[in-house]
Design an enzyme around this catalytic site. Structure first.
Site, short mmCIF file in Angstrom:
data_model
loop_
_atom_site.label_atom_id
_atom_site.label_comp_id
_atom_site.label_asym_id
_atom_site.label_seq_id
_atom_site.Cartn_x
_atom_site.Cartn_y
_atom_site.Cartn_z
N SER A 40 10.69 9.82 5.45
CA SER A 40 10.60 10.89 6.46
C SER A 40 11.59 11.99 6.12
CB SER A 40 10.90 10.30 7.85
OG SER A 40 11.54 11.27 8.68
N1 LIG Z 1 11.18 17.34 15.13
C1 LIG Z 1 11.50 15.96 14.87
C2 LIG Z 1 10.36 15.31 14.13
C3 LIG Z 1 10.53 13.82 14.06
C4 LIG Z 1 9.26 13.15 13.60
O1 LIG Z 1 8.14 13.60 13.92
N2 LIG Z 1 9.41 12.07 12.86
C5 LIG Z 1 8.27 11.34 12.38
C6 LIG Z 1 8.53 10.86 10.97
S1 LIG Z 1 8.69 12.23 9.88
C7 LIG Z 1 8.04 10.14 13.28
O2 LIG Z 1 8.97 9.50 13.70
N3 LIG Z 1 6.77 9.86 13.56
C8 LIG Z 1 6.40 8.71 14.34
C9 LIG Z 1 5.89 9.04 15.70
O3 LIG Z 1 5.91 10.23 16.09
O4 LIG Z 1 5.47 8.13 16.39
C10 LIG Z 1 12.78 15.85 14.06
O5 LIG Z 1 13.10 16.80 13.34
O6 LIG Z 1 13.49 14.85 14.18
#
Ligand SMILES: N[C@@H](CCC(=O)N[C@@H](CS)C(=O)NCC(=O)O)C(=O)O
Length: 239
Positions: free
Chosen positions: A14
């Site tokens: 990520s």
């Molecule tokens: N804007 C957030 C984005 C975080 C995000 O979307 N992370 C993703 C991985 S890149 C995640 O955890 N996805 C799983 C989900 O949303 O359930 C940040 O910068 O921390």
């Protein structure tokens, strides 16, 4: 005592996690690394949702304070754990800090947003990127290239690396994972090479995660190809 420690919940594949990880490293924040495997949906387990109802990584629990949103975490880490010798990463002086904040918000709302929109089908399904979103990505890369050109300094906000460079570099590593060629954005490409070379935690915090994403996309593409071939053969048999 456990609740007084700093816990970092992350997944190497990520990009926002990589940004926070690099910040923890550069600030030498003593922390416990807790991998949350998104491919096994560990972020949807009740214990994690209790910690972060939005179930996203990165998430940091710092001495009892739970935070998510990578850029907010990076700013907090600087405010809480920054020392005189690394204050250049997030200057205290209002004008200088505003320049860093501007790029952090550009990264979140424009650049990383465009990367996710364009490559979404590829990352999640192994499909080609969304052609309708190509201009969104190209425009944001053009902006970044232009900012660097008119800035006339080696890094996004001046002569030294700031957390804005760390955040934007993390987003750019997602382009690397997608094997997207951005050499035609000359200033951007040279800046990315400069940061990769000069920021000591780039390799340690980014390379494995980039490889993980690249391998996963290749696997999804191969699975999709197999599935399409199976369906094609089935439709011929029917006829
Ligand atoms: N804007 C957030 C984005 C975080 C995000 O979307 N992370 C993703 C991985 S890149 C995640 O955890 N996805 C799983 C989900 O949303 O359930 C940040 O910068 O921390």
């Amino acid at each position: 005592m456990a609740w007084l420690s700093t816990e970092f919940y992350f997944y190497k594949g990520s990009a926002p996690c990589r940004a926070v990880w690099m910040t923890l490293k550069v600030l030498k924040v003593d922390h416990e690394e807790k991998i949350v495997d998104l491919l096994k949906a560990e972020n949807k387990r009740p214990w994690f949702i209790r910690l972060n109802p939005q179930h996203t990584v990165p998430t940091v629990s710092d001495q009892g304070l739970v935070l998510w949103e990578s850029r907010a975490i990076m700013m907090y880490l600087m405010n809480k754990h920054g020392a005189e010798e690394n204050q250049y990463l997030y200057p205290k002086e209002a004008e200088e800090r505003a320049k860093v904040d501007r790029m952090m918000f550009f990264d979140m709302g424009t650049l990383y947003h465009a990367i996710k929109e364009y490559f979404g089908p590829k990352i999640h399904q192994g499909l080609p990127p969304d052609p309708d979103k190509e201009n969104l990505l190209k425009t944001s890369l053009d902006y970044l290239d232009h900012f660097l050109e008119i800035g006339g300094v080696p890094y996004l906000c001046g002569e030294r690396i700031t957390i804005a460079d760390i955040a934007v570099l993390a987003s750019v590593t997602e382009l690397d994972a997608m094997d997207y060629n951005y050499k035609c954005y000359g200033e951007l490409f040279r800046w990315s090479e400069r940061v990769k070379e000069n920021f000591p935690h780039y390799k340690e915090c980014c390379l494995e995660g980039v490889e993980m994403t690249r391998a996963r996309v290749k696997q999804l593409e191969a699975d999709l190809k197999k599935q399409m071939e199976k369906e094609r053969k089935a439709s011929i048999t029917k006829k």
